[in-house]
Design a protein around this motif. Structure first.
Motif, PDB file in Angstrom:
ATOM      1  N   CYS A 155       0.835  -1.212   0.000  1.00 45.76           N
ATOM      2  CA  CYS A 155       0.000   0.000   0.000  1.00 45.76           C
ATOM      3  C   CYS A 155       0.864   1.253   0.000  1.00 45.76           C
ATOM      4  CB  CYS A 155      -0.930   0.005   1.217  1.00 45.76           C
ATOM      5  SG  CYS A 155      -2.181  -1.299   1.205  1.00 45.76           S
ATOM      6  N   ILE A 156       1.962   1.209   0.744  1.00 46.54           N
ATOM      7  CA  ILE A 156       2.891   2.346   0.779  1.00 46.54           C
ATOM      8  C   ILE A 156       3.485   2.584  -0.595  1.00 46.54           C
ATOM      9  CG2 ILE A 156       5.087   3.151   1.730  1.00 46.54           C
ATOM     10  CD1 ILE A 156       4.397   1.615   4.295  1.00 46.54           C
ATOM     11  N   GLN A 157       3.890   1.533  -1.258  1.00 40.94           N
ATOM     12  CA  GLN A 157       4.483   1.663  -2.576  1.00 40.94           C
ATOM     13  C   GLN A 157       3.464   2.193  -3.592  1.00 40.94           C
ATOM     14  OE1 GLN A 157       7.486   1.556  -1.264  1.00 40.94           O
ATOM     15  NE2 GLN A 157       8.199   0.637  -3.185  1.00 40.94           N
ATOM     16  N   LYS A 158       2.222   1.754  -3.467  1.00 46.48           N
ATOM     17  CA  LYS A 158       1.184   2.235  -4.382  1.00 46.48           C
ATOM     18  C   LYS A 158       0.893   3.704  -4.136  1.00 46.48           C
ATOM     19  CE  LYS A 158      -1.445   1.242  -7.807  1.00 46.48           C
ATOM     20  NZ  LYS A 158      -0.878   0.725  -9.068  1.00 46.48           N
ATOM     21  N   ALA A 159       0.863   4.101  -2.882  1.00 46.24           N
ATOM     22  CA  ALA A 159       0.629   5.506  -2.554  1.00 46.24           C
ATOM     23  C   ALA A 159       1.738   6.376  -3.124  1.00 46.24           C
ATOM     24  CB  ALA A 159       0.531   5.680  -1.043  1.00 46.24           C
ATOM     25  N   MET A 160       2.967   5.902  -3.014  1.00 46.85           N
ATOM     26  CA  MET A 160       4.099   6.633  -3.566  1.00 46.85           C
ATOM     27  C   MET A 160       3.984   6.724  -5.087  1.00 46.85           C
ATOM     28  SD  MET A 160       6.855   8.265  -2.939  1.00 46.85           S
ATOM     29  CE  MET A 160       8.467   8.725  -3.583  1.00 46.85           C
ATOM     30  N   GLU A 161       3.572   5.636  -5.704  1.00 50.62           N
ATOM     31  CA  GLU A 161       3.433   5.598  -7.157  1.00 50.62           C
ATOM     32  C   GLU A 161       2.390   6.612  -7.638  1.00 50.62           C
ATOM     33  OE1 GLU A 161       1.707   2.505 -10.521  1.00 50.62           O
ATOM     34  OE2 GLU A 161       2.551   1.707  -8.652  1.00 50.62           O
ATOM     35  N   VAL A 162       1.289   6.716  -6.926  1.00 49.98           N
ATOM     36  CA  VAL A 162       0.221   7.629  -7.324  1.00 49.98           C
ATOM     37  C   VAL A 162       0.595   9.085  -7.063  1.00 49.98           C
ATOM     38  CG1 VAL A 162      -2.167   8.327  -6.828  1.00 49.98           C
ATOM     39  CG2 VAL A 162      -1.586   5.906  -7.025  1.00 49.98           C
ATOM     40  N   LEU A 163       1.129   9.364  -5.891  1.00 49.50           N
ATOM     41  CA  LEU A 163       1.377  10.756  -5.491  1.00 49.50           C
ATOM     42  C   LEU A 163       2.596  11.376  -6.154  1.00 49.50           C
ATOM     43  CD1 LEU A 163       0.497  10.623  -1.688  1.00 49.50           C
ATOM     44  CD2 LEU A 163      -0.958  11.234  -3.621  1.00 49.50           C
ATOM     45  N   THR A 164       3.485  10.581  -6.710  1.00 51.38           N
ATOM     46  CA  THR A 164       4.650  11.127  -7.414  1.00 51.38           C
ATOM     47  C   THR A 164       4.403  11.260  -8.908  1.00 51.38           C
ATOM     48  OG1 THR A 164       5.580   8.885  -7.511  1.00 51.38           O
ATOM     49  CG2 THR A 164       6.356  10.338  -5.737  1.00 51.38           C
ATOM     50  N   ASN A 165       3.240  10.826  -9.357  1.00 49.25           N
ATOM     51  CA  ASN A 165       2.851  11.017 -10.748  1.00 49.25           C
ATOM     52  C   ASN A 165       1.866  12.184 -10.784  1.00 49.25           C
ATOM     53  OD1 ASN A 165       1.021  10.678 -13.153  1.00 49.25           O
ATOM     54  ND2 ASN A 165       2.467   9.018 -13.580  1.00 49.25           N
ATOM     55  N   ALA A 166       2.253  13.276 -11.453  1.00 52.31           N
ATOM     56  CA  ALA A 166       1.458  14.508 -11.410  1.00 52.31           C
ATOM     57  C   ALA A 166       0.028  14.290 -11.887  1.00 52.31           C
ATOM     58  CB  ALA A 166       2.126  15.590 -12.252  1.00 52.31           C
ATOM     59  N   GLU A 167      -0.135  13.553 -12.976  1.00 48.46           N
ATOM     60  CA  GLU A 167      -1.480  13.347 -13.525  1.00 48.46           C
ATOM     61  C   GLU A 167      -2.333  12.478 -12.609  1.00 48.46           C
ATOM     62  OE1 GLU A 167      -3.640  11.645 -17.599  1.00 48.46           O
ATOM     63  OE2 GLU A 167      -1.438  11.704 -17.428  1.00 48.46           O
ATOM     64  N   ARG A 168      -1.770  11.398 -12.122  1.00 49.50           N
ATOM     65  CA  ARG A 168      -2.540  10.498 -11.263  1.00 49.50           C
ATOM     66  C   ARG A 168      -2.813  11.145  -9.906  1.00 49.50           C
ATOM     67  NH1 ARG A 168      -0.384   4.435 -11.460  1.00 49.50           N
ATOM     68  NH2 ARG A 168      -2.490   4.148 -10.633  1.00 49.50           N
ATOM     69  N   ARG A 169      -1.879  11.948  -9.420  1.00 45.15           N
ATOM     70  CA  ARG A 169      -2.132  12.633  -8.161  1.00 45.15           C
ATOM     71  C   ARG A 169      -3.272  13.634  -8.315  1.00 45.15           C
ATOM     72  NH1 ARG A 169       2.023  16.444  -4.569  1.00 45.15           N
ATOM     73  NH2 ARG A 169       0.524  16.826  -2.873  1.00 45.15           N
ATOM     74  N   ARG A 170      -3.321  14.341  -9.443  1.00 44.91           N
ATOM     75  CA  ARG A 170      -4.414  15.276  -9.676  1.00 44.91           C
ATOM     76  C   ARG A 170      -5.754  14.533  -9.746  1.00 44.91           C
ATOM     77  NH1 ARG A 170      -4.589  20.436 -13.638  1.00 44.91           N
ATOM     78  NH2 ARG A 170      -3.272  21.137 -11.941  1.00 44.91           N
ATOM     79  N   GLN A 171      -5.747  13.378 -10.351  1.00 48.05           N
ATOM     80  CA  GLN A 171      -6.970  12.578 -10.416  1.00 48.05           C
ATOM     81  C   GLN A 171      -7.414  12.157  -9.016  1.00 48.05           C
ATOM     82  OE1 GLN A 171      -6.151   9.317 -13.044  1.00 48.05           O
ATOM     83  NE2 GLN A 171      -5.934  10.605 -14.864  1.00 48.05           N
TER      84      GLN A 171
END
Length: 383
Positions: A155-171
């Motif tokens: 879950c930590i790795q997935k959160a990092m993956e989402v929040l460090t990607n500008a487009e996915r974090r905006r989504q």
């Protein structure tokens, strides 16, 4: 305190056979005086030290505290620790299923619930590093009671993956569960009307809602609600901006996942069409929700009533100045009325005097006749 020591320097004697160089005859360019302007970070640091009377050590400490404050941390655990990522981890959070990663709160997983969309990339990296050091499976291998650490690490790795990607974090920020719960809790017209102090309640209740919604605006900066005594131009500009609010909010994060194991193009196209339709529906509903809230704010805004009253007073004052302020008559008409009234009073007084003179004359004549009769009567008696 520094001491100055004068040291006498004796130049060595000239070499034997030395002679001064001969002139080449070439002209030398004239001297040009140039003004040097101090600039740069070193000069600015010098100015700050001079103005605030700080030593180098005090200045460095002050700058470091500012850097840590801007990161919302205290730096208590070392130079690379800004005090973030140390939030409490409840059992519900630690038992998350990595397969249901779309339902997890990525900010809460990394310990950034207090920052959320305001968290910087550096803060996200720091929080991730601390979580990895704490929950890495290798570190807790063989420890009893930590069977789910591997799952939470995913879950930590997935959160990092989402929040460090500008487009996915905006989504994800568009459908942040923390703010979706707050969207349902907005003030109502009844609450404003029944409040002990409606004016104070309006600003206290509506200001944070506008601040939350402002994060979706493409245009920055976003005008805020402002104070009670804001000018008419400020109030009109505020509502004009929000009635034409340009939102970047999207709902791709809630799309239904396409079955990767399916080879049917029709299934994929149907799913994509369905997702597109759902995004459009949610976007329309969100626009209507925001418009309804702005309508509510405009309807109960105490500044609107204040501005209307000020405009009414201004119109009456203008009319009063224009008409002279007495029964709607102009100054010329007032003068004519006063002149006419004075003439009527003078005429009436003249008529009264005329009547008084006539009555006095009549009374005088009557008195004379009475005296004459009295004399006649007296002569008759004598005879």
């Amino acid at each position: 305190m520094a001491h100055t020591i004068d040291v006498s320097v004796v130049p060595p004697p000239l070499k034997v056979g030395w002679s001064s160089p001969q002139s080449t005859g070439q002209t030398v360019s004239p001297l040009v005086e140039r003004k040097l302007i101090p600039a740069g970070p070193a000069y600015l640091a010098h100015v700050r030290r001079a103005v605030h009377k700080l030593t180098f050590e005090e200045h460095d400490k002050h700058e470091e505290s500012k850097r840590l404050a801007n990161s919302n941390g205290d730096g208590a655990n070392g130079d690379h620790d800004y005090g973030i990522g140390d939030e409490e981890e409840p059992e519900e959070l630690l038992s998350l299923d990595p397969k249901e990663w779309k339902k997890q709160d990525h900010y809460a997983v990394l310990g950034l619930s207090h920052l959320r969309y305001k968290a910087s990339d550096e803060q996200i990296k720091i929080a991730h590093r601390k979580k990895v050091l704490k929950h890495h499976p290798d570190k807790k291998a063989g420890v009893a009671g930590d069977s789910n650490d591997d799952a939470f690490f995913k879950c930590i790795q997935k959160a990092m993956e989402v929040l460090t990607n500008a487009e996915r974090r905006r989504q994800f920020d568009s459908v942040d569960p923390f703010y979706e719960d707050l969207e349902e809790d907005v003030p109502t017209a009844g609450q404003v009307k029944n409040a002990k102090d409606p004016n104070a309640f309006f600003f206290k209740a509506f200001t944070p809602v506008f601040e939350r919604e402002a994060r979706f605006s493409r245009k920055q900066p976003v005008p805020m609600l402002g104070p009670f005594d804001a000018s008419k131009e400020e109030v009109e500009g505020f509502y004009d901006f929000w009635y034409n609010f340009d939102s970047w909010r999207s709902f791709e994060y809630l799309d239904k996942e396409i079955n990767e194991g399916s080879d049917s193009r029709d299934d994929k196209r149907y799913t994509e069409k369905k997702n597109k339709s759902e995004r459009a529906r949610r976007k329309k509903e969100d626009t209507a929700r925001l418009r309804q809230f702005v309508d509510l704010a405009l309807g109960v805004d105490p500044r609107i009533k204040r501005i209307k009253q000020e405009e009414k007073d201004a119109r009456e004052a203008k009319k009063k100045v224009k008409t002279g302020g007495v029964n709607g008559l102009t100054q010329k008409q007032q003068l004519e009325e006063a002149k006419k009234k004075a003439e009527e009073e003078a005429k009436q007084k003249e008529e009264e005097e005329k009547v008084a003179r006539a009555e006095a004359k009549k009374a005088k004549a009557a008195a004379a006749n009475a005296a004459k009769k009295a004399r006649r009567a007296a002569r008759g008696d004598d005879a």
